[in-house]
Design a protein around this motif. Sequence first.
Motif, PDB file in Angstrom:
ATOM      1  N   PHE A 157     -97.497 -68.467  53.013  1.00 20.06           N
ATOM      2  CA  PHE A 157     -97.482 -69.848  52.541  1.00 20.06           C
ATOM      3  C   PHE A 157     -98.692 -70.619  53.078  1.00 20.06           C
ATOM      4  O   PHE A 157     -99.156 -71.568  52.465  1.00 20.06           O
ATOM      5  CB  PHE A 157     -96.180 -70.521  53.004  1.00 20.06           C
ATOM      6  N   SER A 158     -99.202 -70.186  54.213  1.00 14.60           N
ATOM      7  CA  SER A 158    -100.282 -70.909  54.882  1.00 14.60           C
ATOM      8  C   SER A 158    -101.654 -70.639  54.285  1.00 14.60           C
ATOM      9  O   SER A 158    -102.542 -71.497  54.351  1.00 14.60           O
ATOM     10  CB  SER A 158    -100.351 -70.497  56.355  1.00 14.60           C
ATOM     11  N   THR A 159    -101.852 -69.471  53.752  1.00 10.29           N
ATOM     12  CA  THR A 159    -103.219 -69.046  53.446  1.00 10.29           C
ATOM     13  C   THR A 159    -103.931 -69.916  52.415  1.00 10.29           C
ATOM     14  O   THR A 159    -105.116 -70.214  52.606  1.00 10.29           O
ATOM     15  CB  THR A 159    -103.268 -67.564  53.026  1.00 10.29           C
ATOM     16  N   PRO A 160    -103.259 -70.364  51.333  1.00  7.23           N
ATOM     17  CA  PRO A 160    -104.001 -71.217  50.393  1.00  7.23           C
ATOM     18  C   PRO A 160    -104.480 -72.508  51.058  1.00  7.23           C
ATOM     19  O   PRO A 160    -105.598 -72.967  50.791  1.00  7.23           O
ATOM     20  CB  PRO A 160    -102.977 -71.514  49.285  1.00  7.23           C
ATOM     21  N   SER A 161    -103.651 -73.060  51.926  1.00  9.91           N
ATOM     22  CA  SER A 161    -104.049 -74.302  52.601  1.00  9.91           C
ATOM     23  C   SER A 161    -105.250 -74.072  53.511  1.00  9.91           C
ATOM     24  O   SER A 161    -106.184 -74.879  53.551  1.00  9.91           O
ATOM     25  CB  SER A 161    -102.882 -74.853  53.423  1.00  9.91           C
ATOM     26  N   LEU A 162    -105.214 -72.967  54.240  1.00  8.48           N
ATOM     27  CA  LEU A 162    -106.350 -72.651  55.109  1.00  8.48           C
ATOM     28  C   LEU A 162    -107.610 -72.454  54.275  1.00  8.48           C
ATOM     29  O   LEU A 162    -108.687 -72.944  54.626  1.00  8.48           O
ATOM     30  CB  LEU A 162    -106.047 -71.402  55.940  1.00  8.48           C
ATOM     31  N   GLN A 163    -107.439 -71.771  53.157  1.00  8.98           N
ATOM     32  CA  GLN A 163    -108.588 -71.491  52.298  1.00  8.98           C
ATOM     33  C   GLN A 163    -109.257 -72.783  51.812  1.00  8.98           C
ATOM     34  O   GLN A 163    -110.481 -72.908  51.859  1.00  8.98           O
ATOM     35  CB  GLN A 163    -108.141 -70.649  51.091  1.00  8.98           C
TER      36      GLN A 163
ATOM     37  N   ASP B  80    -113.042 -74.176  52.503  1.00 10.74           N
ATOM     38  CA  ASP B  80    -113.971 -74.414  51.394  1.00 10.74           C
ATOM     39  C   ASP B  80    -114.435 -75.865  51.301  1.00 10.74           C
ATOM     40  O   ASP B  80    -115.443 -76.151  50.675  1.00 10.74           O
ATOM     41  CB  ASP B  80    -113.311 -74.021  50.061  1.00 10.74           C
ATOM     42  N   ASP B  81    -113.675 -76.781  51.886  1.00 10.70           N
ATOM     43  CA  ASP B  81    -113.964 -78.210  51.725  1.00 10.70           C
ATOM     44  C   ASP B  81    -114.922 -78.660  52.830  1.00 10.70           C
ATOM     45  O   ASP B  81    -114.602 -78.587  54.015  1.00 10.70           O
ATOM     46  CB  ASP B  81    -112.639 -78.994  51.806  1.00 10.70           C
ATOM     47  N   ASN B  82    -116.090 -79.145  52.447  1.00 11.68           N
ATOM     48  CA  ASN B  82    -117.098 -79.438  53.474  1.00 11.68           C
ATOM     49  C   ASN B  82    -116.832 -80.744  54.232  1.00 11.68           C
ATOM     50  O   ASN B  82    -117.578 -81.113  55.122  1.00 11.68           O
ATOM     51  CB  ASN B  82    -118.513 -79.436  52.877  1.00 11.68           C
ATOM     52  N   ARG B  83    -115.739 -81.435  53.874  1.00 14.47           N
ATOM     53  CA  ARG B  83    -115.357 -82.595  54.690  1.00 14.47           C
ATOM     54  C   ARG B  83    -114.740 -82.154  56.016  1.00 14.47           C
ATOM     55  O   ARG B  83    -114.587 -82.953  56.926  1.00 14.47           O
ATOM     56  CB  ARG B  83    -114.326 -83.445  53.945  1.00 14.47           C
ATOM     57  N   PHE B  84    -114.356 -80.870  56.075  1.00 12.72           N
ATOM     58  CA  PHE B  84    -113.654 -80.384  57.261  1.00 12.72           C
ATOM     59  C   PHE B  84    -114.357 -79.175  57.847  1.00 12.72           C
ATOM     60  O   PHE B  84    -115.043 -78.430  57.151  1.00 12.72           O
ATOM     61  CB  PHE B  84    -112.211 -79.985  56.908  1.00 12.72           C
TER      62      PHE B  84
ATOM     63  N   MET C 259     -91.519 -67.071  43.300  1.00 18.22           N
ATOM     64  CA  MET C 259     -92.323 -67.821  42.335  1.00 18.22           C
ATOM     65  C   MET C 259     -92.520 -69.258  42.816  1.00 18.22           C
ATOM     66  O   MET C 259     -93.631 -69.792  42.770  1.00 18.22           O
ATOM     67  CB  MET C 259     -91.631 -67.804  40.962  1.00 18.22           C
ATOM     68  N   VAL C 260     -91.433 -69.888  43.243  1.00 19.20           N
ATOM     69  CA  VAL C 260     -91.520 -71.283  43.691  1.00 19.20           C
ATOM     70  C   VAL C 260     -92.343 -71.363  44.984  1.00 19.20           C
ATOM     71  O   VAL C 260     -93.150 -72.272  45.161  1.00 19.20           O
ATOM     72  CB  VAL C 260     -90.115 -71.879  43.885  1.00 19.20           C
ATOM     73  N   HIS C 261     -92.140 -70.395  45.858  1.00 13.94           N
ATOM     74  CA  HIS C 261     -92.906 -70.319  47.102  1.00 13.94           C
ATOM     75  C   HIS C 261     -94.409 -70.327  46.815  1.00 13.94           C
ATOM     76  O   HIS C 261     -95.165 -71.106  47.390  1.00 13.94           O
ATOM     77  CB  HIS C 261     -92.502 -69.053  47.854  1.00 13.94           C
ATOM     78  N   ASP C 262     -94.826 -69.475  45.912  1.00 18.06           N
ATOM     79  CA  ASP C 262     -96.253 -69.376  45.604  1.00 18.06           C
ATOM     80  C   ASP C 262     -96.762 -70.664  44.955  1.00 18.06           C
ATOM     81  O   ASP C 262     -97.871 -71.112  45.233  1.00 18.06           O
ATOM     82  CB  ASP C 262     -96.513 -68.188  44.680  1.00 18.06           C
ATOM     83  N   ARG C 263     -95.924 -71.221  44.087  1.00 19.89           N
ATOM     84  CA  ARG C 263     -96.321 -72.451  43.411  1.00 19.89           C
ATOM     85  C   ARG C 263     -96.488 -73.585  44.423  1.00 19.89           C
ATOM     86  O   ARG C 263     -97.461 -74.331  44.384  1.00 19.89           O
ATOM     87  CB  ARG C 263     -95.255 -72.817  42.381  1.00 19.89           C
ATOM     88  N   LEU C 264     -95.535 -73.676  45.343  1.00 23.57           N
ATOM     89  CA  LEU C 264     -95.588 -74.748  46.337  1.00 23.57           C
ATOM     90  C   LEU C 264     -96.758 -74.560  47.295  1.00 23.57           C
ATOM     91  O   LEU C 264     -97.403 -75.528  47.702  1.00 23.57           O
ATOM     92  CB  LEU C 264     -94.273 -74.813  47.118  1.00 23.57           C
TER      93      LEU C 264
ATOM     94  N   LEU D  81    -103.630 -77.836  47.248  1.00 21.75           N
ATOM     95  CA  LEU D  81    -104.437 -78.744  46.435  1.00 21.75           C
ATOM     96  C   LEU D  81    -104.300 -80.190  46.905  1.00 21.75           C
ATOM     97  O   LEU D  81    -105.222 -80.983  46.799  1.00 21.75           O
ATOM     98  CB  LEU D  81    -104.023 -78.642  44.963  1.00 21.75           C
ATOM     99  N   LEU D  82    -103.106 -80.493  47.425  1.00 19.70           N
ATOM    100  CA  LEU D  82    -102.825 -81.860  47.862  1.00 19.70           C
ATOM    101  C   LEU D  82    -103.449 -82.158  49.227  1.00 19.70           C
ATOM    102  O   LEU D  82    -103.839 -83.287  49.522  1.00 19.70           O
ATOM    103  CB  LEU D  82    -101.306 -82.013  47.925  1.00 19.70           C
ATOM    104  N   LEU D  83    -103.531 -81.112  50.027  1.00 18.53           N
ATOM    105  CA  LEU D  83    -103.855 -81.271  51.440  1.00 18.53           C
ATOM    106  C   LEU D  83    -105.186 -81.976  51.759  1.00 18.53           C
ATOM    107  O   LEU D  83    -105.194 -82.924  52.548  1.00 18.53           O
ATOM    108  CB  LEU D  83    -103.788 -79.898  52.127  1.00 18.53           C
ATOM    109  N   PRO D  84    -106.307 -81.556  51.190  1.00 22.41           N
ATOM    110  CA  PRO D  84    -107.594 -82.085  51.672  1.00 22.41           C
ATOM    111  C   PRO D  84    -107.722 -83.596  51.542  1.00 22.41           C
ATOM    112  O   PRO D  84    -108.115 -84.264  52.515  1.00 22.41           O
ATOM    113  CB  PRO D  84    -108.617 -81.374  50.784  1.00 22.41           C
ATOM    114  N   ASP D  85    -107.362 -84.117  50.364  1.00 27.31           N
ATOM    115  CA  ASP D  85    -107.486 -85.562  50.177  1.00 27.31           C
ATOM    116  C   ASP D  85    -106.540 -86.324  51.097  1.00 27.31           C
ATOM    117  O   ASP D  85    -106.921 -87.346  51.680  1.00 27.31           O
ATOM    118  CB  ASP D  85    -107.197 -85.940  48.712  1.00 27.31           C
TER     119      ASP D  85
END
Length: 311
Positions: free
Chosen positions: A13-19, A23-27, A170-175, A181-185
């Motif tokens: 569950f963590s890996t997309p957020s870490l990714q 990738d985001d140069n603000r961080f 399925m829901v796990h991956d979607r969430l 996607l929500l995290l950086p902003d």
Amino acid sequence: MPYSIIFFGTADFSTPSLQVLIDDNRFQVKAVVTKRDMKVGRHQDVTKPPVKMLAEKHGIPVLQLDSIKAESSYSTLKRIQGERQIDAYVVVSYGKIISQKVLDLPKHGVINVHGSLLPKHRGASCVQSAIAAGDKETGVTIMLMDAKMDHGPTLAQKTTEIKVDDTGGMVHDRLACIGALLLPDVLADFIEHKIEPIEQSHNEATYCKTLKREDGKIDWSKSADEIERLVRAYDPWPGTYTIKDDKRVKIFKTRTTNNELRTTVSEPGEWVIKDGKLYIACGDGALEILELQPEGKRRMSAKDYLAGQRL
RNA sequence: CGCGGGGUAGAGCAGUUGGCAGCUCGCCAGGCCCAUAACCUGGAGGUCGUAGGUUCAAGUCCUACCCCCGCAA
């Protein structure tokens, strides 16, 4: 000057957020904190957490703390704070309670990505819990962590519909994706004080426990609807199973039926073959079994299973 | 070497003290029928996981290896 972040996470569950943070140069992710490598799988191979592999791929230092509660863990993080002036910690599916002392370290605070619409489904099995409860929708909550589990004020939420054939996986991956996607902003806005944290409605809170294999044992006295949801919710973890002839049988896919079979069936849990289909009686109604896996065999359709039964 | 089950026709399975390779479903052809996923008749389809060994004879017994799966984590 990018914001300095330490990322706490372990599971898939963590890996997309870490990714996205990488990738985001603000961080700038200064370090990743994760659990120790575990013996895993049939051959007990020592395996790195997925988050660790991603971090190593990007050359980010990895801290594998035996216990986040230990004094040594605190001093390690405190030393890093002194050297690197970390702006925030981001915790996604880390799997351990973090003490207030540690939460106080980063300059702006600790934010958490949680896989439910808090205050509902606080705890470890939030995704499964929402599906099993029959919720029409679930979502991701980004919140400010405090010492109590999933208790802190929220910064953002995004919902997703739970469809009738959605599984936990399925829901796990979607969430995980929605959260990422929500995290950086949200993270940037929080650090820049553009978001006002909102206190949760604590009296509406519900809780879910960490699931074990044993939790997947089906109680056939429950209603067919309830069991059908449980089978979907617990796919793929912890999975659902029942015992037949002293052998474990995993149940993968079921369909609720009308209640006609009730009259032909005496006892919940009884297996019934009718018109080439396999049913198991429940406390209320019966469940058609569509996919199953007997112990030692591979996963198969009910049709294939019945083909091998001597009748 | 963590514990255990398994590998036989496309799928799922049976195969006894070693002695002609089987079952259900599917597939192909034909028939019945207003019609059919129903029913009837016929047919194709196998290096019995791999290699070696014992034997007049091995799916079956012995040895090694490969692969799949359940527990556990």
